[in-house]
Design a protein around this motif. Structure first.
Motif, PDB file in Angstrom:
ATOM      1  N   ILE A 173      32.822  44.681  35.161  1.00 24.62           N
ATOM      2  CA  ILE A 173      33.584  44.773  36.416  1.00 24.62           C
ATOM      3  C   ILE A 173      34.685  43.716  36.458  1.00 24.62           C
ATOM      4  O   ILE A 173      35.821  43.987  36.851  1.00 24.62           O
ATOM      5  N   SER A 174      34.352  42.502  36.038  1.00 22.11           N
ATOM      6  CA  SER A 174      35.346  41.430  36.002  1.00 22.11           C
ATOM      7  C   SER A 174      36.524  41.797  35.112  1.00 22.11           C
ATOM      8  O   SER A 174      37.690  41.595  35.468  1.00 22.11           O
ATOM      9  N   GLU A 175      36.226  42.365  33.940  1.00 19.34           N
ATOM     10  CA  GLU A 175      37.293  42.730  33.018  1.00 19.34           C
ATOM     11  C   GLU A 175      38.168  43.849  33.578  1.00 19.34           C
ATOM     12  O   GLU A 175      39.397  43.817  33.434  1.00 19.34           O
ATOM     13  N   ARG A 182      44.624  43.861  37.795  1.00 18.05           N
ATOM     14  CA  ARG A 182      45.462  42.881  38.491  1.00 18.05           C
ATOM     15  C   ARG A 182      46.618  42.412  37.602  1.00 18.05           C
ATOM     16  O   ARG A 182      47.755  42.261  38.053  1.00 18.05           O
ATOM     17  N   GLU A 183      46.302  42.185  36.341  1.00 16.87           N
ATOM     18  CA  GLU A 183      47.323  41.698  35.404  1.00 16.87           C
ATOM     19  C   GLU A 183      48.412  42.742  35.179  1.00 16.87           C
ATOM     20  O   GLU A 183      49.602  42.407  35.123  1.00 16.87           O
ATOM     21  N   ILE A 184      48.010  44.020  35.061  1.00 15.97           N
ATOM     22  CA  ILE A 184      49.021  45.058  34.835  1.00 15.97           C
ATOM     23  C   ILE A 184      49.850  45.291  36.100  1.00 15.97           C
ATOM     24  O   ILE A 184      51.033  45.613  36.026  1.00 15.97           O
ATOM     25  N   VAL A 185      49.241  45.130  37.285  1.00 20.91           N
ATOM     26  CA  VAL A 185      50.000  45.205  38.544  1.00 20.91           C
ATOM     27  C   VAL A 185      51.075  44.116  38.559  1.00 20.91           C
ATOM     28  O   VAL A 185      52.251  44.388  38.847  1.00 20.91           O
ATOM     29  N   LYS A 186      50.679  42.899  38.258  1.00 19.77           N
ATOM     30  CA  LYS A 186      51.625  41.778  38.242  1.00 19.77           C
ATOM     31  C   LYS A 186      52.759  42.035  37.248  1.00 19.77           C
ATOM     32  O   LYS A 186      53.939  41.823  37.563  1.00 19.77           O
ATOM     33  N   ILE A 231      47.429  37.772  43.737  1.00 19.66           N
ATOM     34  CA  ILE A 231      46.910  39.027  43.175  1.00 19.66           C
ATOM     35  C   ILE A 231      45.481  38.843  42.651  1.00 19.66           C
ATOM     36  O   ILE A 231      44.671  39.764  42.676  1.00 19.66           O
ATOM     37  N   ALA A 232      45.141  37.613  42.234  1.00 24.87           N
ATOM     38  CA  ALA A 232      43.796  37.345  41.715  1.00 24.87           C
ATOM     39  C   ALA A 232      42.730  37.396  42.802  1.00 24.87           C
ATOM     40  O   ALA A 232      41.534  37.436  42.488  1.00 24.87           O
TER      41      ALA A 232
END
Length: 398
Positions: free
Chosen positions: A138-140, A146-150, A193-194
């Motif tokens: 789930i964390s991954e 989140r990273e791809i959104v940013k 975002i995190a």
């Protein structure tokens, strides 16, 4: 001479009374005792414990019993090389598997149980292990999304992407979460975002789905996957039991939501997929080692040429079947993106090796010594390449 069937009954009976003979041992609920691959003694049982460490302690008692019975090789009709123990829950799901060489099990008999634990191969599926795996998966997924959104929002809308493009309610709620955690106001979207929740990430991506269409099949498929993720996220967040089916669902969600995303996040390597891949490869290579039907010494000393040829053919046929099974297993393993190249190289090594072994089998029937010799030379050359690859593989995956 005791038959193998009688030996297995004796082992099963010994395990069932071990708690009477040794008060430090718990009663062992034996499911079955049997031979695997002719040289591995295996016990299936229902552990009293639920967590991984305590189940391993129960396994130690079983391995110790095996060692006590067979350590002196007093039974001529069995040549054991390994001991295996499989723990099952009450629904007959395998939750923990242990494989130990006979020599390693000697550690238990000499009071070196810790060395036995560190030297034994374990494959886990206990309740605490599943929960830990669920948290990791789930964390991954969340951090990857989140990273791809940013990345995509910043590329499209610039440094002010959070202020200008994110829904007002999401911004307000996330800022509040950050303030409650640190008592500091923050307006930096790259930080905030995190602190978004699963459903907030879902809403952000759906609000600009055209930016993410290359990563997911459709908006509806993505929304459904995120809803499924959120349901399991609630279970994991409250440390509720994660079932086998739940873990399988999470593994599928991990692949659905991240398999293409990770192509654009090369530095964001998946710990879960990497460890899962590594453990599967290790299990294929360690658990299913090839053992010929006829030892080479037996073939070399066979004076009857017809019988000798028959034994050679039997060995080749069984080895080709072993390679077939190994290739099928390797193809069934999902390799993470950053491991696909070495996985395909590993698979290619085995496929080329199988092809050469089939050529040798076919030529053995023709008795054309010149062709047979040529193929044997090709096999030896390929085995050198496989040795080089093995060294590279072991160095990269140690």
């Amino acid at each position: 001479m005791k038959t193998i069937e009688n030996l297995l009954r004796m082992v099963s009976g010994s395990l069932k009374i071990i708690h009477i003979l040794d008060k430090s041992c718990k009663e062992i609920n034996v499911k079955d005792v049997y031979l695997l691959n002719e040289d591995t003694l295996c016990c299936d049982f229902y552990p009293a414990a639920r967590n991984s460490y305590d189940i391993k302690l129960e396994m130690t008692a079983i391995m110790g019993c095996f060692n006590g019975i067979f350590r002196n090789d007093q039974y001529d009709n069995v040549d054991l090389k390994n001991y295996a123990v499989r723990a099952f829950d009450q629904d007959d799901n395998e939750i923990l598997y242990a494989l130990s060489t006979k020599a390693t099990a000697e550690f238990i008999g000499t009071g070196r149980s810790i060395e036995w634990l560190t030297s034994t191969f374990f494959q886990e599926n206990t309740e605490d292990y599943r929960l830990a795996q669920a948290k990791q998966i789930i964390s991954e997924i969340e951090n990857g999304l989140r990273e791809i959104v940013k990345l995509k929002f910043k590329d499209k809308f610039g440094d002010e992407w959070w202020d200008n493009e994110i829904d007002h309610k999401i911004k307000r709620d996330v800022k509040k979460i950050y303030f409650n955690n640190f008592e500091v106001d923050c307006n930096d979207g790259n930080v905030l975002i995190a602190y978004t929740f699963t459903l907030q990430v879902k809403a952000i991506i759906l609000s600009n789905f055209s930016l993410f269409s290359a990563y997911f099949q459709s908006p509806s498929q993505f929304e459904s996957s995120m809803d499924d993720l959120n349901k399991l996220r609630r279970e994991e967040a409250h440390n509720r039991p994660i079932s086998h089916l739940d873990l399988e669902t999470l593994q599928h969600l991990h692949e659905d939501l991240l398999s293409i995303v990770l192509l654009d996040l090369k530095s964001f390597q998946s710990v879960f997929l990497t460890e899962n891949w590594r453990s599967k490869i290790k299990r294929i290579m360690k658990e299913w080692q090839y053992k010929p039907i006829h030892p080479q010494k037996e073939i070399d000393t066979e004076s009857d040429q017809v019988k000798k040829l028959f034994k050679i053919k039997e060995n080749l046929s069984s080895f080709i079947a072993y390679l077939d099974n190994t290739i099928i297993k390797l193809k069934s393993v999902s390799a993470p993106i950053h491991k696909k190249s070495i996985h395909l190289e590993l698979l290619s090594c085995y496929e080329d090796y199988r092809k050469l072994q089939k050529l040798l089998f076919n030529e053995t029937l023709t008795l054309d010594n010149e062709k047979i010799s040529d193929i044997i030379n090709q096999i030896r050359s390929h085995e050198l390449k496989m040795d080089e690859f093995s060294t590279k593989f072991l160095l990269s995956e140690k």
